[in-house]
Write a protein that holds these residues in place. Structure first.
Motif, short mmCIF file in Angstrom:
data_model
loop_
_atom_site.label_atom_id
_atom_site.label_comp_id
_atom_site.label_asym_id
_atom_site.label_seq_id
_atom_site.Cartn_x
_atom_site.Cartn_y
_atom_site.Cartn_z
N GLY A 7 57.58 42.97 32.35
CA GLY A 7 56.18 42.70 32.07
C GLY A 7 55.74 41.29 32.38
N PHE A 8 56.54 40.53 33.14
CA PHE A 8 56.20 39.15 33.44
C PHE A 8 54.95 39.06 34.33
N ALA A 9 54.85 39.94 35.34
CA ALA A 9 53.70 39.90 36.24
C ALA A 9 52.41 40.19 35.48
N THR A 10 52.46 41.15 34.58
CA THR A 10 51.28 41.46 33.78
C THR A 10 50.88 40.27 32.92
N ALA A 11 51.86 39.62 32.31
CA ALA A 11 51.58 38.49 31.42
C ALA A 11 50.99 37.31 32.18
N THR A 12 51.54 36.99 33.35
CA THR A 12 51.01 35.86 34.11
C THR A 12 49.63 36.18 34.68
N THR A 13 49.44 37.41 35.16
CA THR A 13 48.12 37.80 35.65
C THR A 13 47.09 37.75 34.54
N SER A 14 47.48 38.18 33.36
CA SER A 14 46.59 38.13 32.20
C SER A 14 46.20 36.70 31.88
N ALA A 15 47.16 35.80 31.92
CA ALA A 15 46.89 34.40 31.59
C ALA A 15 45.94 33.76 32.59
N VAL A 16 46.14 34.04 33.87
CA VAL A 16 45.26 33.51 34.91
C VAL A 16 43.85 34.08 34.74
N THR A 17 43.76 35.39 34.54
CA THR A 17 42.46 36.04 34.40
C THR A 17 41.71 35.51 33.18
N GLU A 18 42.43 35.32 32.08
CA GLU A 18 41.80 34.82 30.86
C GLU A 18 41.20 33.43 31.09
N ALA A 19 41.94 32.59 31.81
CA ALA A 19 41.43 31.25 32.10
C ALA A 19 40.20 31.31 33.01
N LEU A 20 40.24 32.18 34.00
CA LEU A 20 39.14 32.27 34.95
C LEU A 20 37.86 32.81 34.32
N LEU A 21 37.99 33.76 33.41
CA LEU A 21 36.82 34.37 32.80
C LEU A 21 36.08 33.42 31.87
N GLU A 22 36.65 32.26 31.62
CA GLU A 22 35.92 31.27 30.83
C GLU A 22 34.72 30.72 31.60
N TYR A 23 34.80 30.75 32.96
CA TYR A 23 33.69 30.20 33.74
C TYR A 23 33.33 31.03 34.96
N CYS A 24 34.00 32.16 35.18
CA CYS A 24 33.67 33.02 36.30
C CYS A 24 33.12 34.36 35.80
N ASP A 25 32.01 34.79 36.38
CA ASP A 25 31.45 36.09 36.02
C ASP A 25 32.16 37.23 36.72
N HIS A 26 32.77 36.95 37.86
CA HIS A 26 33.41 37.98 38.66
C HIS A 26 34.84 37.55 39.00
N VAL A 27 35.81 38.28 38.50
CA VAL A 27 37.22 38.03 38.81
C VAL A 27 37.78 39.30 39.44
N VAL A 28 38.36 39.17 40.63
CA VAL A 28 38.86 40.32 41.36
C VAL A 28 40.28 40.04 41.84
N LEU A 29 40.94 41.09 42.26
CA LEU A 29 42.25 40.98 42.90
C LEU A 29 42.40 42.12 43.88
N THR A 30 43.40 42.01 44.75
CA THR A 30 43.66 43.02 45.76
C THR A 30 45.08 43.52 45.59
N VAL A 31 45.27 44.84 45.68
CA VAL A 31 46.58 45.41 45.43
C VAL A 31 46.81 46.59 46.35
#
Length: 302
Positions: free
Chosen positions: A218-242
């Protein structure tokens, strides 16, 4: 960007005509990109003051609609992004194909057009997923650390752990948002960003990687969550490609609240006209024909 009327009277049904213009006004570019923000997030990020000088934008309007092409130069290489009507995109690329080697992002309907001007390799269908503040469901199963340029050796060692080269420099880390997991003194997982724009309120999460020996925890999920949480503090749109075939990753992102918003294709692209002679001749002719339209006049044959 001038908008003179383009008159198509007497044009054969089998000829498609377009006026192609360079675009340098940020407000104009933003107005074109904003209606498709989930797909255009990376391009919107290039409007940042530090990145915009390294971009070239072209807009086409004509018989079948409008199109936009972005050629950008970044720390990890050149990139090309296309948007809009495929034939309008073709009109642009016929005279402005960009660098000899680039990394192309398009949607499936653009592939035939890109193949006219580039040899595509490592072609990869992808899905774009996006999340909002309301939908985001963070996970805090593992402690994550904030990474900065000072950690660059650890970051490159991790990204290179499967034998491939890694060329990140401190500026890549410092200009983005990166979070990692450290186990036994070693960085074993990382997630970061491809682009972050506070100005545009958009970010593209990426560069998610876990050491082969540490996967399945679950490391990838945890790091992605942490990055997303930080970004949503000032970004209205957060996306990724998979990769849609990477079902564990798709499921993990879905648990965080990400939802599929569109399909796209990424590929390494080598220009079919390496010398640029063909496009240069077409560009000169189009400029002469398009003087009364304040642009370049391009004709395609369907």
């Amino acid at each position: 960007m001038a908008e003179r009327e383009v008159r198509w009277q007497g044009v054969s049904r089998h000829r498609l005509d377009y006026v192609v213009q360079p675009v340098s006004d940020i407000a104009t570019i933003r107005s074109i990109l904003a209606p498709r923000v989930e797909y255009t997030a990376y391009a919107l990020g290039q409007l940042e003051p530090a990145l915009f000088p390294r971009t070239r934008w072209f807009y086409a309007r004509g018989t079948t609609g409008t199109g936009l092409v972005l050629h950008s130069r970044g720390g990890l290489g050149d990139a090309t992004f296309v948007l809009g009507d495929p034939d309008a995109v073709s009109a642009i690329l016929s005279i402005h194909p960009g660098p000899a080697q680039t990394y192309a992002t398009c949607q499936p309907q653009h592939l035939d057009v890109l193949r006219k001007y580039y040899r595509l390799a490592n072609q990869q269908p992808m899905i774009r997923m996006g999340v909002t503040r309301a939908a985001f469901a963070p996970v805090h199963t593992h402690h994550t650390a904030v990474l900065s340029g000072i950690d660059i050796r650890k970051v490159n060692a991790l990204y290179g752990s499967e034998g491939g080269p890694s060329y990140y420099i401190p500026e890549h880390i410092d200009s983005g948002v990166y979070r990692g997991i450290v186990a036994d003194g070693r960085l074993v997982a990382v997630a970061g960003t491809h682009v972050v724009s506070r100005q545009e309120g958009v970010a593209v999460v990426g560069n998610v990687f876990t050491h082969p020996a540490a996967r399945g925890q679950g490391f990838a999920t945890a790091t992605t969550s942490a990055v997303t949480e930080a970004l949503l503090e000032y970004c209205d749109h957060v996306v990724l490609t998979v990769d849609p075939n990477n079902t564990p990753a798709v499921a993990a992102y879905a648990r965080l609240g990400f939802r599929e918003v569109c399909q796209l294709v990424e590929a390494s692209a080598a220009r079919r006209d390496p010398s640029g002679m063909g496009s240069s001749i077409r560009r000169i002719r189009a400029a002469i024909r398009g003087r009364k339209y304040d642009g370049s006049f391009v004709s395609l044959h369907d």
